[in-house]
Design an enzyme around this catalytic site. Structure first.
Site, PDB file in Angstrom:
ATOM      1  N   LYS A  79       0.847  -1.208   0.000  1.00 38.74           N
ATOM      2  CA  LYS A  79       0.000   0.000   0.000  1.00 38.74           C
ATOM      3  C   LYS A  79       0.874   1.246   0.000  1.00 38.74           C
ATOM      4  CE  LYS A  79      -3.986   1.879   2.579  1.00 38.74           C
ATOM      5  NZ  LYS A  79      -4.843   1.695   3.784  1.00 38.74           N
ATOM      6  N   SER A 154      -9.801   1.611   2.948  1.00 37.48           N
ATOM      7  CA  SER A 154      -8.918   2.377   2.108  1.00 37.48           C
ATOM      8  C   SER A 154      -7.839   1.540   1.417  1.00 37.48           C
ATOM      9  CB  SER A 154      -8.233   3.467   2.932  1.00 37.48           C
ATOM     10  OG  SER A 154      -7.355   2.891   3.875  1.00 37.48           O
ATOM     11  N   SER A 178      -9.970  -0.708   7.167  1.00 38.37           N
ATOM     12  CA  SER A 178      -9.380  -0.491   5.840  1.00 38.37           C
ATOM     13  C   SER A 178      -8.677  -1.685   5.228  1.00 38.37           C
ATOM     14  CB  SER A 178      -8.388   0.674   5.893  1.00 38.37           C
ATOM     15  OG  SER A 178      -9.074   1.897   5.834  1.00 38.37           O
TER      16      SER A 178
END
Lengths: 477, 95
Positions: A79, A154, A178
């Site tokens: 990420k 997210s 997330s």
């Protein structure tokens, strides 16, 4: 998965035995990304040259060295809020569009040492603030199961990258769901570890008392393997507890006889869609058939969880994001005075949702409001922890939906921030309590995956994986 | 709703310029979110301690041993404006 292996263990064995090479495995990953990511947009950046070079280095190692690497040659995505030395780390924000970290996050070092090859950095909601990936400065990600829908967020890019078969595994970060929510929406496995199990050094801070890094993978065994690689002590993170996870064979026996699974009655009331309720109810029956003991528990503070969560996370975010002032790194809007430089840099560098959360957090911490909002929320957090402690007095783990609906349409909720916040109802409680949560696919509504969440007491990832593995063995509903 | 003045006050505290349109938007969207936050007033927290941090470790101290740190040039490479190995900013003192 387009790879000729179904688990990381199998892939690593194939490389060790000489049936394939790290380089071939990584090249296959990059080809798949090149072919498919124009549509999905799971990645913000891909560094094919460096990945292939690294894979070739791994191929040149001795057998003894390779034998010590549990992720040998595995293409992994990270990420884009996790720092990678020499490789752009943007947090999907204009503010960090050109930021190149001078150091690796501890988890990135761990991946390297384990023989993993980082092929790219994944798309996300800006500064991890969102539940749909739609707040990314670089444009959102599409759900590989239905490209008209969001992948969740997210960590939507990491979940989509695994779901699309671009990589063998990915890292995400979870503050209030997330990791778990996008995994539920994309039909993959996501694990949010106990707060303090994985070092946060090098994770760009959003809400420090809630943020955790965790694995996103295609099956439960891989989650255990990834966790054993990234967990453990780190002197650079004072909240890191130094309790490494070790996966034991006992976890993967598919034996849940006598396992006590609590179903919180507050989680199955109104607001839960039928498309999610049905597969979960079916799953409870099948788990009971397998010998698990299903019982009702109560988490009465749930009704305050979202308010408490958004008060705490925005308060922490407003403080953490104060560092983006255009002076030492990141975007700068040149101005004649320093205060104006700060204010214009922040106006132009942050997107709408990030500004909204900075404003909320600043408001709840401001003079005259602190007691009513932040302090009150911190006390509610204690009540939530107490609720879980009480519940775990009678059960080994708690089962719930991951999200109230399947993946929603792109644009469906992006105009209504409060509606978006409310979709986090099933995941924020575990974050506030600092306990681990696992999201596992348990069925589908048409092409859309439905995920189930398990939550366990602190440091009991073993029980989570045991239950998750049993669900996986039942075969997707 | 929170009024325009409150929005501007919070934006000043947060060192954030807002456009006129943003002030209007925030006054609406922050208002409805804060109204939702209000419900925690009813939570029974009398006599309950706050949880601010999850892992309060009392042994998180380390020995004070010098170790290599990041190199100056590596740090400066991300600076938006660098002058003679310093981060440059507009003049803060007149004269």
């Amino acid at each position: 998965m387009p790879f000729p292996f179904s688990t990381i263990d199998e892939g690593v064995q194939q490389i060790r035995s000489g049936a394939t090479t790290c380089r071939a495995t990584v090249e296959q990953s990059i080809e798949t990304i090149n072919a498919g990511d124009g549509l999905i947009h799971a990645f913000i950046s891909v560094d094919a040259g460096r990945a292939i070079e690294r894979a070739a280095e791994l191929d040149a190692l001795s057998q003894a060295e390779k034998a010590r690497m549990p992720l040998l040659g595995m293409p992994v995505a990270v990420k884009d809020n996790i720092c990678t030395r020499g490789q752009r780390t943007t947090c999907a924000s204009k503010m960090l569009e050109h930021f190149v970290p001078p150091y690796d996050a501890t988890v990135v070092e761990s991946l390297h040492n384990a023989g993993a090859v980082i092929v790219g950095k994944t798309n996300m909601d800006e500064f991890a603030m969102g539940s749909s990936n739609e707040t990314s400065y670089f444009g959102g990600t599409r759900n590989p199961r239905d490209v008209t829908r969001t992948p969740g967020g997210s960590s939507g890019g990491s979940a989509a990258a695994v779901a699309a078969g671009f990589v063998a595994a990915a890292l995400g970060s979870d503050t209030g769901g997330s990791i778990r929510q996008p995994c539920g929406h994309c039909g993959v496995v996501g694990l949010t570890p106990t707060y303090g199990m994985v070092s946060r050094y090098g994770l760009v801070a959003f809400a420090s008392s809630l943020d955790q890094i965790g694995p996103i993978v295609s099956n439960v065994r891989d989650a255990g393997r990834m966790l054993s690689v990234i967990s453990g002590a780190d002197a650079r993170d004072a909240t890191c507890a130094g309790k490494p996870f070790t996966a034991t064979d006992d976890i993967y026996k598919n034996d849940i006889a006598g396992l006590r699974i609590g179903l919180p009655r507050e989680y199955f009331g109104g607001g839960l869609s039928d498309e999610v309720r049905r597969p979960i109810e079916k799953l409870t029956e099948r788990l009971r058939d397998r010998g698990a003991v299903l019982l009702e528990v109560s988490l009465p503070t749930l009704r305050y969880a979202i308010a408490a969560y958004y008060i705490m996370c925005t308060a922490e975010a407003s403080s953490n994001l104060a560092r983006y002032d255009g002076v030492r790194y990141g975007f700068r809007s040149p101005q004649r005075s320093l205060p104006e430089l700060y204010r214009e840099t922040r106006r132009q560098g942050f997107g709408a949702e990030v500004k909204r959360r900075i404003m909320l957090g600043t408001y709840v911490l401001s003079h005259g409001y602190y007691d009513a909002y932040y302090l009150k929320a911190a006390k509610v957090r204690t009540l939530i922890r107490n609720d879980f402690n009480d519940a775990f007095g009678s059960c080994d783990l708690i089962m719930s939906p991951v999200a109230p609906t399947c993946a929603f349409k792109i644009g469906e909720k992006s105009d209504d921030p409060l509606q978006m916040y409310l979709t986090d109802i099933y995941t924020v409680s575990a974050s506030l309590a600092g306990i681990p949560g696992l999201s596992v696919p348990c069925g589908a509504a048409g092409v859309l995956p439905v995920g189930v969440q398990f939550m366990a007491p602190q440091w009991r990832e073993d029980v989570l994986l045991k239950a998750g593995y049993a669900v996986e063995c039942l075969g997707g509903g | 709703m929170i009024d325009r003045e409150q929005v501007l006050h919070v934006a000043r505290l947060a060192r954030l310029n807002l456009t006129g349109e943003e002030v209007e938007q925030f006054s609406r969207s922050l208002g409805s979110i804060l109204e939702y936050f209000e419900q925690i007033r009813h939570a029974p927290t009398e006599g309950v301690d706050a949880t601010n941090v999850m892992a309060r470790r009392h042994d998180a101290l380390r020995n004070d041993i010098p170790v290599p740190s990041l190199k100056r040039d590596e740090i400066l490479q991300n600076g938006p404006q660098i002058r003679e190995n310093h981060f440059a900013v507009p003049k803060v003192i007149d004269g």
